[in-house]
Design an enzyme around this catalytic site. Structure first.
Site, PDB file in Angstrom:
ATOM      1  N   LYS A  86      61.431  32.832  10.278  1.00  0.00           N
ATOM      2  CA  LYS A  86      60.513  33.398   9.310  1.00  0.00           C
ATOM      3  C   LYS A  86      61.261  33.251   8.077  1.00  0.00           C
ATOM      4  CE  LYS A  86      59.530  37.512  13.009  1.00  0.00           C
ATOM      5  NZ  LYS A  86      60.680  37.043  13.537  1.00  0.00           N
ATOM      6  N   HIS A 119      57.190  35.910   7.459  1.00  0.00           N
ATOM      7  CA  HIS A 119      57.103  37.483   7.471  1.00  0.00           C
ATOM      8  C   HIS A 119      56.385  38.092   7.929  1.00  0.00           C
ATOM      9  CE1 HIS A 119      61.096  39.559   9.019  1.00  0.00           C
ATOM     10  NE2 HIS A 119      60.069  39.936   9.560  1.00  0.00           N
TER      11      HIS A 119
END
Length: 313
Positions: A86, A119
Site C-alpha cells: 500500500k 492505504h
C-alpha cells in the site's frame, strides 16, 4: 458449491487486473520485524498464498526475507504468491507515487506487485515523517492533491507493467463510487474492515456490480470488545460444525464472496485460520439474520489515521 476442504483454496479472478486473489489472506501488521519474519514464514508453510503488506507497517523487508527463504527452499515460487502492498498517506502527490512503489518493491524483494492499494483516501503532508502533526498534535493534511490525481498515478504504474492491479483501502462506499466514476482502470480490490459485526452489505453489493473484490481486514474483529468469537450465534454454529468460532467467521467471509485477511504470530492460530471449511446454508443465514451487534473497531475511514498502528516507532 466448493467442497469443505476446497474453501481455503478459493481464488477470486480480478476483473480489473491480472490473475486471481486468494480469498484466504495473511495480514502482516506485526510491529516486531523478527516476529513478522517468523509469522510470514509459518503462514507460507501452512498454505497462505496472499500476503498483505504496507509501507506504513515498516516491516516490508522482513516479509521480503520470509518470501525469499520460502523461494530458496524450493517449495514456493514467486508466481504462487499474491503480494499486496500500500501507498502511504504522505506519498499521495503523483510525483511521489512511483518512488514509493519502487521502494516497496525493493524492501519486499519482488520485481512486481500483484495489487497496490491507496492505504487511505486521506493525503497527509508529504515527507519522510509518516505521522505528521502540528504543535497541537493534529494531523497535517495535504490539500494540494486529490484522490483522483493519486489514482491516476497508480494507473500509470499498471501501464508500466510492474503493478498488476490497483485498489483502495479504508474507504467508504461514497469514496469508492467517486473513483469508479472517473477511473480509466477500475479498482480491482477494496480493502475495508468487515466481519459479522460490520458486514458492509451495501459496499459488497456495489463491488459485485462493478467487478471489484471486497477484501476484509479485521475479519475477526481484531480481538477487541465486544469479542466476535464470543458471540452466541457464532459459538453455537462452531459447536455444531466442530470448528472454532474464528474458523466459522472466516468461512462466512469466503462463502459470501469476499476475501479476508487475518493476522497472528502464534503458529497454532495461523494454522487454524487457514483450515476453514464450508458452512451449511442455515449457518450462513443465521449469521446474517440473527446477529444484531453492529460495531466498527477502526475509525480510520474518518481520519486516515489507522487505529491498529501505534503512532510511535
Amino acid at each position: 458449491m466448493a467442497t469443505s476442504d476446497a474453501l481455503r483454496y478459493t481464488r477470486i479472478p480480478l476483473t480489473h487486473g491480472s490473475g486471481a486473489i486468494p480469498a484466504v489472506g495473511f495480514g502482516t501488521l506485526i510491529p516486531d520485524p523478527v516476529a513478522t519474519r517468523q509469522a510470514t514464514k509459518t503462514a507460507l508453510e501452512v498454505g497462505f498464498r496472499h500476503l498483505d503488506c504496507a509501507e506504513r507497517y515498516r516491516n516490508e523487508d522482513a516479509v521480503g526475507d520470509a518470501m525469499q527463504s520460502a523461494f530458496k527452499a524450493g517449495a514456493i515460487r514467486r508466481g504462487d504468491i499474491f503480494v499486496t502492498t500500500k501507498l502511504w498517506n504522505t506519498n499521495h502527490r503523483p510525483e511521489r507515487v512511483r518512488p514509493a512503489f519502487d521502494a516497496s518493491c525493493r524492501r519486499l524483494q519482488v520485481d512486481y506487485v500483484d495489487c497496490y492499494l491507496i492505504h487511505t483516501p486521506f493525503a497527509f503532508q508529504p515527507g519522510d515523517e509518516q505521522d505528521p502533526r502540528d504543535e497541537r498534535g493534529k494531523v497535517i493534511y495535504d490539500s494540494g492533491v486529490t484522490l483522483a490525481e493519486t489514482w491516476q498515478a497508480l494507473e500509470r504504474l499498471v501501464d508500466d507493467g510492474r503493478c498488476r492491479s490497483i485498489g483502495l483501502s479504508d474507504v467508504t462506499l461514497e469514496k469508492v463510487r467517486e473513483i469508479v466514476a472517473v477511473a480509466r482502470i477500475k479498482p480491482a480490490a477494496v480493502q475495508v474492515e468487515s466481519h459479522p459485526y460490520l458486514p458492509e452489505w451495501d459496499l459488497l453489493e456495489f463491488c459485485r456490480e462493478h467487478g471489484i473484490v471486497l477484501l476484509a481486514f479485521a475479519a475477526l474483529g481484531h480481538g477487541l470488545d465486544p469479542k466476535l468469537v464470543d458471540d452466541p450465534v457464532i459459538t453455537d454454529i462452531a459447536g455444531r460444525v466442530h470448528k472454532t468460532p474464528a474458523q466459522v467467521a472466516l468461512a462466512w467471509a469466503v462463502q459470501r464472496g469476499t476475501a479476508f485477511l487475518t493476522t497472528s504470530t502464534k503458529p497454532e492460530y495461523i494454522r487454524q485460520n487457514f483450515a476453514i471449511s464450508t458452512l451449511p446454508e442455515d449457518a450462513m443465514r443465521e449469521i446474517r439474520e440473527d446477529i444484531r451487534t453492529n460495531v466498527r473497531f477502526n475509525a480510520v475511514v474518518a481520519s486516515g489515521v489507522p487505529g491498529f498502528i501505534p503512532r510511535a516507532g
